[in-house]
Design an enzyme around this catalytic site. Structure first.
Site, PDB file in Angstrom:
ATOM      1  N   ARG A  59      19.084   3.038  26.959  1.00 41.27           N
ATOM      2  CA  ARG A  59      19.385   3.369  25.563  1.00 41.27           C
ATOM      3  C   ARG A  59      18.502   4.523  25.106  1.00 41.27           C
ATOM      4  NH1 ARG A  59      19.788  -2.188  22.041  1.00 41.27           N
ATOM      5  NH2 ARG A  59      21.487  -3.213  23.183  1.00 41.27           N
ATOM      6  N   ASP A  61      16.972   7.357  22.614  1.00 42.44           N
ATOM      7  CA  ASP A  61      16.689   7.406  21.177  1.00 42.44           C
ATOM      8  C   ASP A  61      17.407   8.587  20.523  1.00 42.44           C
ATOM      9  OD1 ASP A  61      15.025   5.206  21.305  1.00 42.44           O
ATOM     10  OD2 ASP A  61      13.200   6.397  21.570  1.00 42.44           O
ATOM     11  N   ARG A 205       8.183   9.879  26.399  1.00 42.52           N
ATOM     12  CA  ARG A 205       7.676  10.840  25.408  1.00 42.52           C
ATOM     13  C   ARG A 205       6.193  10.641  25.135  1.00 42.52           C
ATOM     14  NH1 ARG A 205      11.476   9.511  20.742  1.00 42.52           N
ATOM     15  NH2 ARG A 205      10.136  10.989  19.613  1.00 42.52           N
TER      16      ARG A 205
END
Length: 280
Positions: A59, A61, A205
């Site tokens: 999934r 972002d 990230r």
């Protein structure tokens, strides 16, 4: 689709998907928001004339891109792969494409069957920032020490609890095996290659943001290695902007190993202790 006795038999279908995440509120379907899952399910449901629900490998972002996302769905409709691929090309908006469609075994699960996910993160140290054609997928940064970044990245490889780099999700483990984390440079373009068996929320990230701090001289490689000892998200780690990140590939085992992999993935993992039986 029916068997010889006339009973309806569902088949499982794999989709390979690419998208520009700029104008999506992430992958996961959300009421009244534009998401990749929502757009794909709506188009598939219209084309196949039945409700379609997708299961995805990862999934992403809001703002994160994909060049090699994988999803699956079950359908009772007859499957003409070439026809479906061309019809979806007409139905879908320009920022999402289905690049491949094929039937797969019933044990195939886009999420739980995956053995490895590969991401890249793209940065530019050009003094003028990202060029106009790269602005949606490349993040400007200061000049960096690439050797220091490579050293810092190597210290994070292996099976660890990455809690310091992950946003908390109730009941979810933050133990992951980071299998690749390295960097290359082409002119002003810097690319991080990050691969693991799975990633927790915002992990890639955060890894990039932490190593970038080392490359800019604001932190040391020892600092980032020390974060592996923390058991809650670290406020000292800056999460890199979403638009530099892209999921480029997902690896799966041979068909005969799918069921075993599904069971392994569902097990809650912990980091082996120093007194464990395995490892060097």
């Amino acid at each position: 689709m029916s068997d010889s006795s006339g009973r309806t038999v569902a088949i499982r279908v794999r989709l390979d998907v690419s998208y520009d995440g700029t104008d999506f509120t992430g992958w996961a379907r959300q009421p009244e928001l534009r998401t990749v899952q929502g757009v794909l399910e709506e188009s598939l449901s219209k084309v196949l004339r039945e409700p379609i629900q997708l299961t995805v490998a990862g999934r992403t972002d809001a703002g994160v891109h994909a060049e090699g996302q994988v999803a699956h769905f079950d359908t009772a409709a007859g499957l003409d792969v070439d026809k479906l691929l061309h019809r979806l090309a007409r139905f879908l908006p320009k920022d999402v494409r289905v690049t491949g469609i094929r039937p797969v075994p019933a044990d195939f699960d886009a999420r739980f069957s995956a053995i490895r996910r590969h991401y890249v993160y793209r940065l530019t140290s050009a003094p003028y920032g990202a060029s106009p054609l790269q602005a949606r997928s490349v993040v400007p940064c200061r000049p960096v020490d690439l050797d220091a970044m490579r050293e810092a990245s190597r210290k994070l490889l292996g099976l660890h609890d990455f809690a310091a780099f992950c946003r908390r999700r109730e009941g979810a483990t933050t133990v992951r095996e980071l299998q690749r984390f390295d960097w290359d440079r082409t002119g002003d373009l810097l690319t991080a290659h990050v691969s693991a068996d799975a990633f927790c929320w915002s992990m890639v990230r955060s890894l990039v943001g932490g190593v970038l701090a080392v490359g800019e001289g604001r932190r040391t490689a020892e600092w980032i290695a020390g974060l592996l000892n923390e058991r809650v998200r670290s406020s000292s780690v800056t999460v890199a902007p979403a638009h530099g990140l892209s999921l480029i590939a997902v690896d799966y085992p041979p068909d005969e190993d799918l069921a075993t992999r599904n069971a392994q993935t569902r097990e809650m993992r912990t980091v082996p202790s120093a007194e464990g039986c395995c490892g060097d």
